[in-house]
Design a protein around this motif. Structure first.
Motif, PDB file in Angstrom:
ATOM      1  N   ARG A   1       0.863  -1.179   0.000  1.00 44.35           N
ATOM      2  CA  ARG A   1       0.000   0.000   0.000  1.00 44.35           C
ATOM      3  C   ARG A   1       0.901   1.231   0.000  1.00 44.35           C
ATOM      4  O   ARG A   1       2.103   1.141   0.252  1.00 44.35           O
ATOM      5  N   GLY A   2       0.334   2.370  -0.274  1.00 45.14           N
ATOM      6  CA  GLY A   2       1.121   3.589  -0.285  1.00 45.14           C
ATOM      7  C   GLY A   2       1.600   3.958   1.109  1.00 45.14           C
ATOM      8  O   GLY A   2       1.094   3.437   2.111  1.00 45.14           O
ATOM      9  N   PRO A   3       2.578   4.852   1.205  1.00 43.73           N
ATOM     10  CA  PRO A   3       3.085   5.281   2.513  1.00 43.73           C
ATOM     11  C   PRO A   3       1.963   5.891   3.351  1.00 43.73           C
ATOM     12  O   PRO A   3       1.067   6.552   2.825  1.00 43.73           O
ATOM     13  N   ILE A   4       2.015   5.644   4.656  1.00 45.44           N
ATOM     14  CA  ILE A   4       1.031   6.238   5.553  1.00 45.44           C
ATOM     15  C   ILE A   4       1.707   7.336   6.373  1.00 45.44           C
ATOM     16  O   ILE A   4       2.939   7.349   6.506  1.00 45.44           O
ATOM     17  N   PRO A   5       0.942   8.267   6.929  1.00 47.35           N
ATOM     18  CA  PRO A   5       1.550   9.314   7.762  1.00 47.35           C
ATOM     19  C   PRO A   5       2.220   8.705   8.994  1.00 47.35           C
ATOM     20  O   PRO A   5       1.775   7.677   9.505  1.00 47.35           O
ATOM     21  N   VAL A   6       3.278   9.325   9.453  1.00 40.63           N
ATOM     22  CA  VAL A   6       3.923   8.877  10.693  1.00 40.63           C
ATOM     23  C   VAL A   6       3.960  10.032  11.691  1.00 40.63           C
ATOM     24  O   VAL A   6       4.807  10.073  12.578  1.00 40.63           O
ATOM     25  N   THR A   7       3.018  10.959  11.522  1.00 35.98           N
ATOM     26  CA  THR A   7       2.967  12.142  12.386  1.00 35.98           C
ATOM     27  C   THR A   7       1.646  12.223  13.142  1.00 35.98           C
ATOM     28  O   THR A   7       1.183  13.305  13.488  1.00 35.98           O
ATOM     29  N   TYR A   8       1.040  11.070  13.407  1.00 37.32           N
ATOM     30  CA  TYR A   8      -0.203  11.065  14.171  1.00 37.32           C
ATOM     31  C   TYR A   8       0.059  11.571  15.591  1.00 37.32           C
ATOM     32  O   TYR A   8       1.138  11.358  16.155  1.00 37.32           O
ATOM     33  N   SER A   9      -0.951  12.202  16.179  1.00 36.59           N
ATOM     34  CA  SER A   9      -0.826  12.662  17.563  1.00 36.59           C
ATOM     35  C   SER A   9      -1.676  11.835  18.521  1.00 36.59           C
ATOM     36  O   SER A   9      -1.429  11.831  19.726  1.00 36.59           O
ATOM     37  N   ASN A  10      -2.661  11.125  17.988  1.00 37.26           N
ATOM     38  CA  ASN A  10      -3.549  10.310  18.813  1.00 37.26           C
ATOM     39  C   ASN A  10      -2.898   8.951  19.074  1.00 37.26           C
ATOM     40  O   ASN A  10      -2.553   8.224  18.145  1.00 37.26           O
ATOM     41  N   ARG A  11      -2.739   8.593  20.342  1.00 39.49           N
ATOM     42  CA  ARG A  11      -2.001   7.375  20.686  1.00 39.49           C
ATOM     43  C   ARG A  11      -2.711   6.103  20.228  1.00 39.49           C
ATOM     44  O   ARG A  11      -2.063   5.136  19.817  1.00 39.49           O
ATOM     45  N   ALA A  12      -4.031   6.091  20.282  1.00 35.47           N
ATOM     46  CA  ALA A  12      -4.769   4.922  19.804  1.00 35.47           C
ATOM     47  C   ALA A  12      -4.546   4.734  18.306  1.00 35.47           C
ATOM     48  O   ALA A  12      -4.334   3.611  17.830  1.00 35.47           O
TER      49      ALA A  12
ATOM     50  N   LEU B   1      -2.734   1.452  16.414  1.00 40.09           N
ATOM     51  CA  LEU B   1      -3.394   0.685  15.354  1.00 40.09           C
ATOM     52  C   LEU B   1      -2.555   0.674  14.079  1.00 40.09           C
ATOM     53  O   LEU B   1      -2.400  -0.365  13.425  1.00 40.09           O
ATOM     54  N   ASN B   2      -1.992   1.821  13.726  1.00 38.40           N
ATOM     55  CA  ASN B   2      -1.170   1.898  12.518  1.00 38.40           C
ATOM     56  C   ASN B   2       0.160   1.173  12.689  1.00 38.40           C
ATOM     57  O   ASN B   2       0.701   0.623  11.723  1.00 38.40           O
ATOM     58  N   LEU B   3       0.683   1.157  13.895  1.00 37.20           N
ATOM     59  CA  LEU B   3       1.926   0.437  14.143  1.00 37.20           C
ATOM     60  C   LEU B   3       1.738  -1.057  13.880  1.00 37.20           C
ATOM     61  O   LEU B   3       2.592  -1.708  13.257  1.00 37.20           O
ATOM     62  N   GLY B   4       0.613  -1.607  14.321  1.00 40.10           N
ATOM     63  CA  GLY B   4       0.330  -3.012  14.046  1.00 40.10           C
ATOM     64  C   GLY B   4       0.252  -3.303  12.562  1.00 40.10           C
ATOM     65  O   GLY B   4       0.780  -4.305  12.076  1.00 40.10           O
ATOM     66  N   GLY B   5      -0.396  -2.404  11.819  1.00 36.84           N
ATOM     67  CA  GLY B   5      -0.488  -2.582  10.376  1.00 36.84           C
ATOM     68  C   GLY B   5       0.865  -2.527   9.694  1.00 36.84           C
ATOM     69  O   GLY B   5       1.142  -3.292   8.762  1.00 36.84           O
TER      70      GLY B   5
ATOM     71  N   MET C   1      -9.245   0.093   7.469  1.00 37.87           N
ATOM     72  CA  MET C   1      -7.866   0.538   7.285  1.00 37.87           C
ATOM     73  C   MET C   1      -7.820   1.988   6.823  1.00 37.87           C
ATOM     74  O   MET C   1      -6.977   2.768   7.276  1.00 37.87           O
ATOM     75  N   THR C   2      -8.721   2.369   5.934  1.00 38.33           N
ATOM     76  CA  THR C   2      -8.759   3.751   5.454  1.00 38.33           C
ATOM     77  C   THR C   2      -9.010   4.714   6.607  1.00 38.33           C
ATOM     78  O   THR C   2      -8.375   5.773   6.717  1.00 38.33           O
ATOM     79  N   GLU C   3      -9.921   4.347   7.487  1.00 35.49           N
ATOM     80  CA  GLU C   3     -10.235   5.199   8.631  1.00 35.49           C
ATOM     81  C   GLU C   3      -9.066   5.263   9.609  1.00 35.49           C
ATOM     82  O   GLU C   3      -8.745   6.328  10.148  1.00 35.49           O
ATOM     83  N   ILE C   4      -8.416   4.131   9.829  1.00 36.58           N
ATOM     84  CA  ILE C   4      -7.277   4.094  10.752  1.00 36.58           C
ATOM     85  C   ILE C   4      -6.125   4.944  10.226  1.00 36.58           C
ATOM     86  O   ILE C   4      -5.444   5.638  10.985  1.00 36.58           O
ATOM     87  N   GLU C   5      -5.902   4.906   8.914  1.00 39.66           N
ATOM     88  CA  GLU C   5      -4.800   5.650   8.305  1.00 39.66           C
ATOM     89  C   GLU C   5      -5.073   7.150   8.218  1.00 39.66           C
ATOM     90  O   GLU C   5      -4.146   7.957   8.174  1.00 39.66           O
ATOM     91  N   SER C   6      -6.348   7.530   8.167  1.00 43.33           N
ATOM     92  CA  SER C   6      -6.713   8.919   7.899  1.00 43.33           C
ATOM     93  C   SER C   6      -6.250   9.856   9.009  1.00 43.33           C
ATOM     94  O   SER C   6      -6.328   9.539  10.197  1.00 43.33           O
ATOM     95  N   LYS C   7      -5.760  11.020   8.604  1.00 50.16           N
ATOM     96  CA  LYS C   7      -5.381  12.037   9.586  1.00 50.16           C
ATOM     97  C   LYS C   7      -6.607  12.676  10.221  1.00 50.16           C
ATOM     98  O   LYS C   7      -6.528  13.280  11.289  1.00 50.16           O
ATOM     99  N   GLU C   8      -7.752  12.557   9.548  1.00 50.14           N
ATOM    100  CA  GLU C   8      -8.993  13.119  10.071  1.00 50.14           C
ATOM    101  C   GLU C   8      -9.703  12.050  10.892  1.00 50.14           C
ATOM    102  O   GLU C   8     -10.257  11.102  10.354  1.00 50.14           O
ATOM    103  N   LEU C   9      -9.679  12.189  12.196  1.00 49.59           N
ATOM    104  CA  LEU C   9     -10.328  11.213  13.058  1.00 49.59           C
ATOM    105  C   LEU C   9     -11.842  11.379  12.998  1.00 49.59           C
ATOM    106  O   LEU C   9     -12.349  12.488  12.808  1.00 49.59           O
ATOM    107  N   PRO C  10     -12.596  10.273  13.165  1.00 53.44           N
ATOM    108  CA  PRO C  10     -14.058  10.377  13.181  1.00 53.44           C
ATOM    109  C   PRO C  10     -14.524  11.243  14.339  1.00 53.44           C
ATOM    110  O   PRO C  10     -13.879  11.300  15.386  1.00 53.44           O
ATOM    111  N   LYS C  11     -15.632  11.923  14.128  1.00 54.04           N
ATOM    112  CA  LYS C  11     -16.174  12.812  15.165  1.00 54.04           C
ATOM    113  C   LYS C  11     -17.003  12.022  16.169  1.00 54.04           C
ATOM    114  O   LYS C  11     -17.649  11.067  15.821  1.00 54.04           O
TER     115      LYS C  11
END
Length: 271
Positions: free
Chosen positions: A67-78, A82-86, A261-271
């Protein structure tokens, strides 16, 4: 404590392993796995064994699973967990593809996300080892090093009382691994491989582990969404015993985990 030898992500692959050669290897059948997974002491085959078993059902295009590169600048620990496992699952895919540069790229991202969670500085040494072994095309050693990295991450989290994040790392890997398995089956469908996707007990087990995390973490929007979607996936993998899902049914599972996976990768967290 969840005493899993390797990522539960890869538990789904165990069914493929059983279908491909249970008579020769003595590994658990898919039905035995569905029962055994209720226990925290189940022993999971190594990622190398599991991916090799997937290859037995047909020639798997491992590079096609990138898959394409994912961001590595998330601020939310959860979200980081999740992305680390992927990413750890992605590392094993790159090893199967024998792609040294991809292994190094993913290894670098694993270290960045792990450091964001405050895990042990020993991981820096692991990152150097991964690069060295990738340059030398030492694929078997790379698999061992990725497993050691994974265990180092979990051990460090546990020592910092971050057991909840260990659960999310495991879950993130399971989601990514399920995406890979279903993609491979859709592309090269056969009933033997598809039949092992009947894993309602496994999905229920993962959801029960989310319910054990702290109320604060469980209340986060992303964690709530993932838990809810796991409930939907449990329905998709609950087809009758002995019946192989059709390619369209496998595709529905793939679509569902792909959405997660799309939601987990997204920089925009669900409201």
């Amino acid at each position: 404590m969840i005493r899993l030898v390797n990522l539960v992500v890869l538990t789904l692959f165990t069914g493929v392993f059983a279908a491909a050669g249970a008579g020769e290897t003595g590994h658990l059948s898919a039905e035995q796995l569905a029962k055994a997974v209720r226990s925290d002491s189940i022993s999971i085959p190594t990622p190398g064994e599991l991916f090799a078993a997937l290859g037995k059902t047909g020639k798997t295009n491992w590079a096609g699973q990138y898959r394409g590169p994912i961001p590595v600048t998330y601020s939310n620990r959860a979200q980081i967990a999740l992305n680390l496992g992927g990413l750890i699952a992605d590392g094993f895919i790159a090893v199967e593809a024998k792609d040294g540069q991809q292994v190094k790229n993913i290894g670098s991202d694993i270290i960045k996300l792990a450091k964001a969670l405050g895990v042990s500085e020993k991981l820096l040494g692991r990152g150097n080892s991964i690069n060295e072994f990738a340059d030398q095309n030492e694929w078997d050693t790379l698999q061992e090093e990725l497993e050691a990295t994974q265990n180092e991450v979990k051990s460090s989290m546990q020592s910092h009382a971050d057991q909840d994040l260990v659960i999310l790392v495991t879950l993130g890997g399971w989601i990514r691994g399920t995406q890979v398995v279903t993609t491979a089956i859709v592309k090269d469908y056969n009933e033997g491989s598809a039949r092992v996707l009947r894993q309602p007990a496994l999905v229920h087990f993962m959801q029960s582990k989310i319910n054990e995390v702290s109320p604060e973490l469980r209340g986060e929007a992303l964690v709530k969404d993932v838990s809810q979607q796991l409930g939907e996936i449990e329905k998709l993998v609950s087809f009758p015993p002995g019946k192989a899902p059709t390619v369209d049914e496998v595709r529905k599972i793939n679509t569902a985990v792909g959405k997660m996976m799309t939601e987990i990768e997204s920089k925009e967290l669900p409201k």
